[in-house]
Design an enzyme around this catalytic site. Sequence first.
Site, PDB file in Angstrom:
ATOM      1  N   GLU A  53       0.800  -1.221   0.000  1.00 52.85           N
ATOM      2  CA  GLU A  53       0.000   0.000   0.000  1.00 52.85           C
ATOM      3  C   GLU A  53       0.834   1.273   0.000  1.00 52.85           C
ATOM      4  O   GLU A  53       0.478   2.254  -0.630  1.00 52.85           O
ATOM      5  CB  GLU A  53      -0.937   0.002   1.219  1.00 52.85           C
ATOM      6  N   ASP A  54       1.964   1.269   0.698  1.00 57.38           N
ATOM      7  CA  ASP A  54       2.801   2.464   0.711  1.00 57.38           C
ATOM      8  C   ASP A  54       4.263   2.073   0.626  1.00 57.38           C
ATOM      9  O   ASP A  54       4.668   0.985   1.066  1.00 57.38           O
ATOM     10  CB  ASP A  54       2.541   3.294   1.972  1.00 57.38           C
ATOM     11  N   HIS A 114      -0.609   0.768   7.153  1.00 57.68           N
ATOM     12  CA  HIS A 114      -1.209   1.588   6.096  1.00 57.68           C
ATOM     13  C   HIS A 114      -0.111   2.521   5.573  1.00 57.68           C
ATOM     14  O   HIS A 114       0.868   2.070   5.012  1.00 57.68           O
ATOM     15  CB  HIS A 114      -2.408   2.334   6.690  1.00 57.68           C
ATOM     16  N   ILE A 116       3.204   4.987   5.538  1.00 56.38           N
ATOM     17  CA  ILE A 116       4.480   4.952   6.245  1.00 56.38           C
ATOM     18  C   ILE A 116       5.304   6.191   5.885  1.00 56.38           C
ATOM     19  O   ILE A 116       5.104   6.819   4.842  1.00 56.38           O
ATOM     20  CB  ILE A 116       5.301   3.679   5.937  1.00 56.38           C
ATOM     21  N   HIS A 133      -3.604  -0.094  11.979  1.00 55.97           N
ATOM     22  CA  HIS A 133      -5.027  -0.250  12.296  1.00 55.97           C
ATOM     23  C   HIS A 133      -5.272  -1.559  13.044  1.00 55.97           C
ATOM     24  O   HIS A 133      -5.931  -2.466  12.528  1.00 55.97           O
ATOM     25  CB  HIS A 133      -5.873  -0.225  11.017  1.00 55.97           C
ATOM     26  N   ASN A 167      -4.996   7.759   7.486  1.00 56.16           N
ATOM     27  CA  ASN A 167      -4.622   7.127   6.222  1.00 56.16           C
ATOM     28  C   ASN A 167      -3.116   7.165   5.993  1.00 56.16           C
ATOM     29  O   ASN A 167      -2.478   6.142   5.797  1.00 56.16           O
ATOM     30  CB  ASN A 167      -5.359   7.807   5.069  1.00 56.16           C
ATOM     31  N   ASP A 168      -2.553   8.373   6.001  1.00 61.21           N
ATOM     32  CA  ASP A 168      -1.132   8.505   5.657  1.00 61.21           C
ATOM     33  C   ASP A 168      -0.464   9.501   6.598  1.00 61.21           C
ATOM     34  O   ASP A 168      -1.122  10.225   7.344  1.00 61.21           O
ATOM     35  CB  ASP A 168      -0.991   8.958   4.198  1.00 61.21           C
ATOM     36  N   ASN A 223      -6.126  11.848   1.786  1.00 60.37           N
ATOM     37  CA  ASN A 223      -5.471  10.549   1.606  1.00 60.37           C
ATOM     38  C   ASN A 223      -3.958  10.691   1.711  1.00 60.37           C
ATOM     39  O   ASN A 223      -3.442  10.942   2.777  1.00 60.37           O
ATOM     40  CB  ASN A 223      -5.922   9.948   0.268  1.00 60.37           C
ATOM     41  N   ASP A 268      -4.105   8.491  -4.764  1.00 57.57           N
ATOM     42  CA  ASP A 268      -3.962   7.839  -3.462  1.00 57.57           C
ATOM     43  C   ASP A 268      -2.711   8.398  -2.788  1.00 57.57           C
ATOM     44  O   ASP A 268      -2.681   9.550  -2.398  1.00 57.57           O
ATOM     45  CB  ASP A 268      -3.913   6.322  -3.656  1.00 57.57           C
ATOM     46  N   ASN A 269      -1.653   7.628  -2.660  1.00 57.25           N
ATOM     47  CA  ASN A 269      -0.439   8.122  -2.011  1.00 57.25           C
ATOM     48  C   ASN A 269       0.401   8.978  -2.956  1.00 57.25           C
ATOM     49  O   ASN A 269       0.401   8.764  -4.175  1.00 57.25           O
ATOM     50  CB  ASN A 269       0.392   6.947  -1.503  1.00 57.25           C
TER      51      ASN A 269
END
Length: 354
Positions: A53-54, A114, A116, A133, A167-168, A223, A268-269
Amino acid sequence: MGKLVPLTLLGAALALLGERFVALRQRTNASREVEPVEPQHCHLIEGLENGSEDIDILPNGLAFISTGLKYPSMPNFAPDEPGQIFLMDLNEQNPRIQALNISDGFDKESFNPHGISTFTDKDHNVYLYVVNHPHMKSTVEIFKFEEQQHSLVHLKTIKHELLKSVNDIVVLGPEQFYATRDHYFINFFLGFLEVVMDLRWTYVLFYSPGEVKVVAEGFSSANGITVSPDKKYIYVADVLAKNIHIMKIHYNWDLTQLKVIRLGTLPDNLTVDPDTGDILAGCHPNAMKLLIYNPEDPPGSEVLRIQNVLSEKPRISTEYANNGSVLQGSSVASVYHRQLLIGTVFHKALYCVL
């Protein structure tokens, strides 16, 4: 007459919901199909099957990758496996991933990483901050990276009443960071209504041991977040609004919006190319396919590069796009010396040489 009023109110409510669902389809690009843009030298990264995800890459080419995210309404191919952090050395001729061991005393079974962000202190110690989470709550975990042992030593868990649905994160100093809240409501049903009604109640907060405060608000779903190379500006992705906010950092850590870069896709990221200062955005070209997952018609992936970020007319180009046949649900793209890593919410990860 007594029955007419409730029927009228019901009709108005249904009409409003119908209009909101039509608007949601437009905001999520529900009808969009992806035109492929694929560099020649790309391959899937072996060993990353359940999301990436990241990604955060150190200046020396060591890449941290968060995997195994379990997120409400999102697919998950390994629901019983805890999340992990992987390391990839981009200085190697054929980079491969390696799982980082996490020190004892930390609850690894509920680890659900999630966003980082890394921070290196004046003594060159490297710290990894992870949005976690556990049991679908939100905390920020601080780890010290031990390179020789290929391990993460857990130092601290940060909790706060404003750290909900995080989220981030982007770290600017020891225990000093900005974080995004992507939903106002924690309850799934209320969160769904929040998205449908586009309430725009999410925000960016600043955290330090001495002060925690909301510094920017009014986002549909705040986000990804990152910082400019000169540490003067914060970049925030509002995924459902399909835009990126450019914000100036003030001496007291407050943020002021300078401009909004509008996109045709859902970002998103965000990361920054260290060689050029360009923004790289992992995006969802058709987010409805992400929310309503069909393996026969999977969500695609898209990576945008935004050049001349502070100019009147930033240049937006597509680095990568795929209809889901190779990569599903891209969430991040990060580059080091023309090596591009593309991660996903729940699927695989891609390595490309540009």
